[in-house]
Design a protein around this motif. Sequence first.
Motif, short mmCIF file in Angstrom:
data_model
loop_
_atom_site.label_atom_id
_atom_site.label_comp_id
_atom_site.label_asym_id
_atom_site.label_seq_id
_atom_site.Cartn_x
_atom_site.Cartn_y
_atom_site.Cartn_z
N ILE A 214 -24.98 -39.44 -27.39
CA ILE A 214 -25.02 -39.17 -26.03
C ILE A 214 -23.92 -39.63 -25.26
O ILE A 214 -22.97 -40.17 -25.55
CB ILE A 214 -26.27 -40.27 -25.58
N GLN A 215 -23.97 -39.24 -23.96
CA GLN A 215 -22.86 -39.47 -22.80
C GLN A 215 -22.71 -41.18 -22.85
O GLN A 215 -23.85 -41.77 -22.68
CB GLN A 215 -23.13 -38.98 -21.62
N HIS B 125 -15.61 -49.88 -39.93
CA HIS B 125 -15.46 -48.28 -39.50
C HIS B 125 -15.43 -47.97 -38.18
O HIS B 125 -16.48 -48.64 -37.53
CB HIS B 125 -16.57 -47.50 -40.34
N VAL B 126 -15.00 -47.22 -37.73
CA VAL B 126 -14.98 -46.42 -36.36
C VAL B 126 -16.32 -46.05 -35.82
O VAL B 126 -16.86 -46.27 -34.85
CB VAL B 126 -14.10 -45.40 -36.17
N SER B 127 -17.13 -45.67 -37.06
CA SER B 127 -18.52 -45.26 -36.60
C SER B 127 -19.38 -46.33 -35.70
O SER B 127 -20.31 -46.26 -35.17
CB SER B 127 -19.16 -44.52 -37.69
N THR B 128 -19.09 -47.68 -36.41
CA THR B 128 -19.70 -48.78 -36.14
C THR B 128 -19.52 -48.86 -34.63
O THR B 128 -20.25 -49.37 -33.89
CB THR B 128 -19.08 -50.04 -36.70
N LYS B 129 -18.22 -48.62 -34.16
CA LYS B 129 -17.84 -48.89 -32.55
C LYS B 129 -18.57 -47.79 -31.81
O LYS B 129 -19.04 -48.00 -30.70
CB LYS B 129 -16.50 -48.82 -32.38
N VAL B 130 -18.75 -46.54 -32.45
CA VAL B 130 -19.59 -45.62 -31.79
C VAL B 130 -20.77 -45.79 -31.44
O VAL B 130 -21.61 -45.80 -30.35
CB VAL B 130 -19.42 -44.22 -32.59
N ALA C 50 -25.12 -48.04 -27.76
CA ALA C 50 -26.09 -49.18 -27.42
C ALA C 50 -25.84 -50.03 -26.19
O ALA C 50 -26.67 -50.41 -25.39
CB ALA C 50 -26.34 -50.20 -28.60
N PHE C 51 -24.39 -50.21 -25.95
CA PHE C 51 -24.09 -51.16 -25.02
C PHE C 51 -24.09 -50.31 -23.56
O PHE C 51 -24.59 -50.71 -22.62
CB PHE C 51 -22.42 -51.42 -25.01
N THR C 52 -24.08 -49.11 -23.47
CA THR C 52 -23.89 -48.07 -22.56
C THR C 52 -25.43 -47.91 -22.25
O THR C 52 -26.08 -48.28 -20.98
CB THR C 52 -23.61 -46.52 -22.79
N VAL C 53 -26.33 -47.66 -23.11
CA VAL C 53 -28.00 -47.83 -22.95
C VAL C 53 -28.45 -48.97 -22.43
O VAL C 53 -29.19 -49.25 -21.62
CB VAL C 53 -28.86 -47.48 -24.28
N PRO D 34 -34.36 -48.18 -17.92
CA PRO D 34 -35.45 -46.97 -18.09
C PRO D 34 -34.87 -45.81 -18.79
O PRO D 34 -35.70 -45.22 -19.34
CB PRO D 34 -35.23 -46.58 -16.42
N TRP D 35 -33.86 -45.76 -19.11
CA TRP D 35 -33.22 -44.73 -20.04
C TRP D 35 -33.37 -45.25 -21.49
O TRP D 35 -34.03 -44.36 -22.44
CB TRP D 35 -31.70 -44.65 -20.08
N ALA D 36 -33.32 -46.37 -21.76
CA ALA D 36 -33.72 -46.93 -23.25
C ALA D 36 -35.34 -46.79 -23.55
O ALA D 36 -35.42 -46.69 -24.70
CB ALA D 36 -33.28 -48.55 -23.25
#
Length: 152
Positions: free
Chosen positions: A102-103, A122-127, A132-135, A140-142
């Motif tokens: 997602i954006q 691992h970098v995937s953890t940060k992604v 999750a922080f963005t959401v 309402p998006w969540a």
Amino acid sequence: MEVLIGKAQAGDQEMVAPTVHANIRELIARLQAKGVRVLISGNVTDGAAGVWDPGVAEVRIKPSAVALGSNILVEILAHESAHVAQSCRAGGLGRNSEPMGIQVFPAERFKDQLNSPLYRGHVSTKVIELEAFTVGTNPPWAIKLPDHYCKG
């Protein structure tokens, strides 16, 4: 659900928009409808306010985090709902989180959180966490994500 909201309201330092409590109710209801238990529990990773545990399909929120008020609680629930959706994207509630693609906001906005010892690895953890922080900033998006990614 109402007990949780009551505990959060006790920590509110300012007026809270009525939509905040409606979002809390809806987030919990959507998670429960997908088979996720939402608990107040001390069994949360050090340094975190909440945790998604796919092994037992539970979202656990620290009592001290709930006491910070309704605005914090809705953000935590939205963040953890993103992790639930990420698990469903990976194949189901019992799976570890996988990015949804997602954006997201620029990582700089969550630099302090993402650079904490909690998210080393691992970098995937940060992604996953950046999603999750963005959401978490948009409850309402969540609310929509578990329905979109968790079928059934």
